[in-house]
Scaffold this active site. Structure first.
Site, PDB file in Angstrom:
ATOM      1  CE1 TYR A   1      -3.731   8.951  -2.121  1.00 47.01           C
ATOM      2  CE2 TYR A   1      -2.349   9.927  -3.697  1.00 47.01           C
ATOM      3  CZ  TYR A   1      -3.153   9.258  -2.537  1.00 47.01           C
ATOM      4  OH  TYR A   1      -1.793   8.307  -2.705  1.00 47.01           O
TER       5      TYR A   1
ATOM      6  CE1 TYR B   1       0.080   5.992   0.353  1.00 48.64           C
ATOM      7  CE2 TYR B   1       1.628   7.783   0.790  1.00 48.64           C
ATOM      8  CZ  TYR B   1       1.149   7.282   0.380  1.00 48.64           C
ATOM      9  OH  TYR B   1       1.417   7.620  -1.453  1.00 48.64           O
ATOM     10  NE  ARG B   2      -0.560  11.173  -1.088  1.00 48.71           N
ATOM     11  CZ  ARG B   2       0.742  11.744  -2.140  1.00 48.71           C
ATOM     12  NH1 ARG B   2       1.552  10.681  -2.540  1.00 48.71           N
ATOM     13  NH2 ARG B   2       0.518  12.987  -2.734  1.00 48.71           N
TER      14      ARG B   2
END
Lengths: 520, 520
Positions: free
Chosen positions: A91, A464-465
């Site tokens: 991420y 969600y991310r």
């Protein structure tokens, strides 16, 4: 010197001035602005190699030092990117959205407090899953932690990014109870009962009086969290369960429609994850052991992998935690349910307090072993995940799988997918493993990712991310009433961070005058 | 006409102008400004009779009408006080904090949507517990609701004020999943996955992408909630449990230290409430049947009450929900635990799907019967509750009880107290029942309440919810770093509600230039 990444409006000279101010406030050994320092805070799993380069980093060791750094940031209007331990791999790791941002590395803040009676803890950002585990063992405390696959990361950082684990406490963000936060103005707040000076209930009751703030500091740039209250699971008397394998891709539907109701009614308190055949092979082997053909793995290779590991197309692990007598009753219910949908294999597992224990995520043991999967293709590996939220509905999930699997084949990537249960949703994690030393492959990752976002958008599935590269893209998919919630976030951002110093671009939220207009 | 309560800066003429604007936007049959209208929106359980008088009320029937009303409020700078069904009795009912505020009565908005597969609902503010129950019965849906003692109120309003019920879904605010909100500017937002247009997961996953907003609209004046997503409990196969009575006040310690660990480890999924001897008598009888002596009830009367109802000093009901085989195993654990601390009486209870069911809070059946307790003293009754949050610690709870009980005796009030479990906390609800027709008694309520707040403050115990009269007082007890969280709320309030039109004073949060400075 021309290579130093600068934030908008900065010169090398002004950055040097900021560096001196940080050194004077924190001490030179907590300020890092050499080329090697910058490189070490870059994203190790980059997709776009020139995306997100910090100008330097600072490592405050206390709340007071965080406040001092924020004061300097406001004075010079230099953006800061707080990280806990910087292991948010897939991420963006430790890198900021906006190049030139100074990373605020909080990994030296490592205090742990623990209330052995009620099983609540307070952790600082630098506390890793290993640290917390060691603390419980050293103090002989009968509580288990919930760990993600890669446990070198921060307990707080993981919860603040909505990371998950394997035990009944695996939705980490839901076990947050009360925060201490330095606001972008430098003001120190405590949320929930922490707002009541000296309340012994700070970690016991999450809401306090009035609006509940905890989730506002999750996936957000509204403040720097310096302490997090959390709940730990009492060590269970017994752990029982089963690993279940299924033969056909189509079995996904029955798996979801059978496990979902058990999760919703609470027979299962833990959130299982359904994963495909690549999960073991990607960790235990490398691709060249199986084939030298490019493109997505063929049926023959998939069959060989399944045969060697004796696994299905899909597998899932179900686990029960608690009293032995209760687990035994629940086990029979799980077993009946699984047998009713034709599994290929059911492998039972059982542990009782006092017995030697398996070191896995299901026992809350920290491990980093799953990270091996980035070696799959060889070279300097990495991964990025596309993770939309689905309903717990077998037909919808199967359709989403089929669409995505076809895209993996179309783009010639090896499919590693999972469908992880929440209490009422599924998170469909699609890992893209890649090799930085394969330029042809690297050129595919970004358009492939965007393709999956576009496919999901058509069906109402939002992530969600997401990785730094895609925060604006994903924020833009949350578009109800012309991005009204995004505007609400922007309004609060401007009210709390008038100088725009904290994590510009995090989750698509930008200070006024910076970044793209998602609703434009 | 001089008796019309006016908001600051208003004249009767300007108010009449506002009334006409509302009539023109909503229709005259949705606008209420007669003296009787005003009286009907007052607090029926007032402590201070001149405290919180609305100037009128409006009843929008749609989101568009809520937006139209908010537009008018911004134009005239007239404050609005949104209520769902106005049954927040003991905390102010339908009345606003600030006299002259116009009540926005949302009780005509009564839509229910339900997803039978995953057991999630969307309710509008006007949906009562009876409505939702009837909906499930009429549609033969195998789900249970969780009801508070008095179920005529709004499902949404209760959750938005952190009300509680008796089943495993009893912490209602924790089962909120996604909201639709009209902001004070009139802008419509949806939270969580609702921000993603058309997402089928709006009620399935609470967080969406970025900061989580749901709890920011709880006990808050940041927006008017027009739709609430929520989770319902699948109908259990079996309900088992026991009512357990204990003889001595001191038994409270062992009860808490025995039930607490069972709740934390999850053998108990529901949150039991320990209540004293008055709970049955106050509902089933009136005080004059027992004594004509003033002051707190003496030991002789307490003994007589306990004898007649065959109850202990304290009683508690424990309930297990789920599969019968699992409940049976859990029951034995509860029974062993209770027997180990010398109960006076254990009364088992058991139900299996298909059998006739008891209509109680434990079966999620709506009732209003407990409200009878306001008749205890005779006259026009009422009550107010003092409800601090404690740790799950027997010694601390017993000390808190002893302190409070002594105060009840000192002030000559009959003690009705409970210690309600959350997952990691206790809510110590102290009801003060009173008689509006007894001026001597009414003169005591306010100083008595303030005494309890001061006592609790010394020990770090803050209220989770309070009556309109005490919102500023209680907000002021949340004083960490000179009320930093309160200032944060004020900052957000000013950013979202520049004209200060929405619920001034709710939870101690005031628009700029209005209300007390809690941190002054």
């Amino acid at each position: 010197m021309a290579d130093i990444p600068l934030p908008p409006g900065f010169t090398v000279q002004k950055l040097a001035e900021v560096q001196r101010a940080f050194e004077s406030a924190l001490g030179a050994d907590q300020v890092f602005f050499t080329p090697l320092d910058r490189a070490s805070y870059n994203d190790k799993f980059w997709v776009d190699p020139v995306g997100h380069n910090p100008s330097g980093a600072i490592a405050p060791e206390s709340v007071e030092q965080v406040q001092a750094a924020i004061k300097i940031a406001n004075q010079y209007k230099i953006p800061l990117w707080p990280i806990s331990r910087g292991k948010n791999l897939g991420y963006g790791g430790s890198a900021p959205v906006l190049s030139g941002t100074v990373v605020m590395d909080l990994s030296r803040m490592k205090k742990i407090e623990f209330d052995p009676e009620t099983g609540t803890a307070v952790v600082e950002p630098g506390v890793s899953f290993y640290d917390l585990y060691d603390y419980l063992k050293a103090n002989n405390l009968p509580y288990w932690i919930s760990t993600p696959g890669n446990s070198w990361g921060s307990v707080m950082g993981n919860a603040l990014d909505r990371g998950v684990g394997y035990t009944p406490y695996g939705e980490h963000t839901k076990r947050i109870n009360g925060l201490e936060v330095v606001l972008p103005t430098g003001e120190l707040v405590r949320t929930g009962m922490g707002a009541f000076t000296g309340a012994p209930t700070w970690q016991a009751y999450p809401f306090g009086f009035g609006p509940g703030w905890d989730q506002m500091f999750v996936q957000s740039n509204f403040g720097v969290v310096t302490k997090m209250g959390m709940w730990l699971m009492p060590e269970p008397e017994s752990l029982m369960g089963m690993d279940v394998e299924f033969d056909r891709p189509e079995d996904l539907k029955a798996m979801i429609d059978t496990i979902g109701p058990l999760r919703r009614e609470g027979v299962l308190q833990q959130s299982p994850s359904i994963g495909n055949w690549l999960r073991a092979a990607a960790v235990l082997t490398t691709r060249d052991e199986w084939t030298d053909k490019p493109g997505a793995l063929g049926e023959d290779v998939i069959d060989a992998i399944r045969k060697r590991f004796n696994i299905g197309w899909w597998g899932v692990s179900l686990r029960l935690y608690g009293r032995e007598s209760v687990n035994k009753a629940s086990y029979r219910i799980l077993e009946d349910a699984m047998k009713s949908i034709n599994p290929m294999l059911i492998k039972p597992t059982s542990w009782v307090r006092g017995e030697p224990i398996e070191h896995t995520g299901w026992t809350g043991t920290p491990i980093t072993f799953p990270m091996q999967n980035v070696n799959w293709y060889g070279g300097r590996g990495g991964h990025v995940g596309f993770s939309p939220i689905l309903k717990q509905d077998g037909d919808a999930a199967l359709a989403q799988f089929k669409r995505t699997y076809a895209r993996y084949q179309e783009w010639g990537m090896d499919y590693q997918g999972s469908f992880a249960f929440g209490e009422r949703h599924l998170t469909n994690v699609n890992a893209m493993i890649f090799n930085h030393d394969d330029p042809e492959m690297m050129a595919k990752v970004d358009p492939f990712f965007r393709q999956l976002v576009a496919d999901a958008k058509e069906h109402g599935y939002g992530e969600y991310r997401t990785h730094l590269d895609y925060m604006d893209l994903v924020a833009a998919t949350y578009d109800f009433n012309n991005h009204a919630l995004w505007r609400l976030n922007q309004t609060v951002k401007d009210a709390l961070d008038p100088n725009g110093i904290l994590a510009p671009g995090k989750s698509g939220i930008w200070p006024s005058g910076m970044g793209p207009r998602t609703d434009a």
